[in-house]
Scaffold this motif. Structure first.
Motif: not given
Length: 303
Positions: A125-138
């Motif tokens: 996945f192309q993102v700007s900088g180090r990947a950050v995730v928000f694991p809101v739900a399953q």
């Protein structure tokens, strides 16, 4: 249905991984324990701050959550169950959506679980900088780059909008890829985004501590006081959590931004959390429950 539990070999190909919030599963586990069915607790492998992975068995007509009792009956480690779920997902194509360049939304539960199990799986996945995730739900994970401030802001708003309505919540705390590229760690946000992040994470903390306190009660059977976690907004707009501990009581201390020690005469002594750990940490005993609480001896913070 019982036939599917006869041996792990008969169900291994049908294991499907699911992301699990440790706070959420902790509250659910307490409910089960209180009902006298500890073996029904969900089997969970902790992966990152506040997040773990569980599993279900997909039998076509029904989906059955893998419990501690089932794993024990199979005679395998839960790590073997997780490995089977990873193999079952391997190579399967899933749809993802990009809400704007560099901001991705994942909705496939297996893909989300595998992504948190091994951060390297989201390298495409192309993102700007180090990947950050928000694991809101399953079935909802927002992926953005740590250098994309606009994307981070939108991710916070999306997580806030969804956190109160999702069917199976996981966590309100964002994670970022660690230095090894495979494991996740807590994400530390910049000051310009602090207000939005603090509202998301502190609202989540207060929500699940409240659910936990409903089960524990104001005072436990062992006579320990259970402080309520409260939410406040500072002058700069950021949100903080705090609790109050009266003098003379042994307490189950939650992880909050400020602990208020209250003397017998009503005088309040506020202690930032880091000070509590640095000065009084040796007196605390971790209970191991989620959300996290520590046993605090009477008058520890009043001395």
């Amino acid at each position: 249905m019982m036939g599917m539990f006869d041996g792990f070999g008969s169900v291994a190909a049908r294991v499907r991984l699911r992301l699990v919030g440790l706070d959420v599963s902790g509250v659910a586990g307490m409910r089960l324990d209180a009902s006298g069915h500890p073996d029904s607790r969900q089997a969970v492998l902790a992966l990152a701050p506040g997040v773990g992975v569980g599993a279900v068995i997909d039998d076509g007509d029904q989906v059955v959550q893998v419990s501690v009792g089932m794993v024990d009956a199979w005679g395998v480690g839960f790590g073997e169950v997780v490995a089977a779920g990873t193999r079952a997902f391997s190579g399967r194509a899933v749809d993802t959506s990009q809400v704007q360049p560099g901001t991705w939304v994942l909705t496939d539960p297996e893909q989300i679980a595998v992504a948190v199990l091994d951060a390297a799986t989201i390298s495409g996945f192309q993102v700007s900088g180090r990947a950050v995730v928000f694991p809101v739900a399953q079935d909802l994970l927002v992926l953005v780059g740590g250098d994309d401030h606009d994307g981070l802001g939108k991710a916070v708003r999306a997580a806030m909008d969804a956190s109160g309505s999702v069917r199976t919540p996981v966590s309100g705390r964002p994670l970022t890829v660690g230095a090894d590229g495979h494991h996740w760690q807590a994400y530390t946000w910049g000051t310009d985004l602090g207000v939005g992040f603090s509202q998301l994470t502190r609202t989540w903390d207060a929500r699940w501590y409240a659910a936990q306190r409903e089960l524990l009660g104001e005072t436990t059977a062992a006579g320990r006081y259970v402080p309520e976690v409260e939410l406040a907004q500072g002058r700069d707009g950021s949100y903080v959590t705090y609790c109050s501990v009266p003098a003379g009581l042994e307490a189950l201390l939650p992880r909050v931004d400020f602990v208020h020690a209250v003397d017998d005469d009503g005088t309040v002594h506020p202690h930032p959390w880091q000070q509590v750990i640095d000065v009084y940490g040796a007196a605390l005993t971790d209970t191991g429950i989620h959300p996290s609480r520590w046993i605090l001896p009477p008058n520890t913070l009043n001395e």
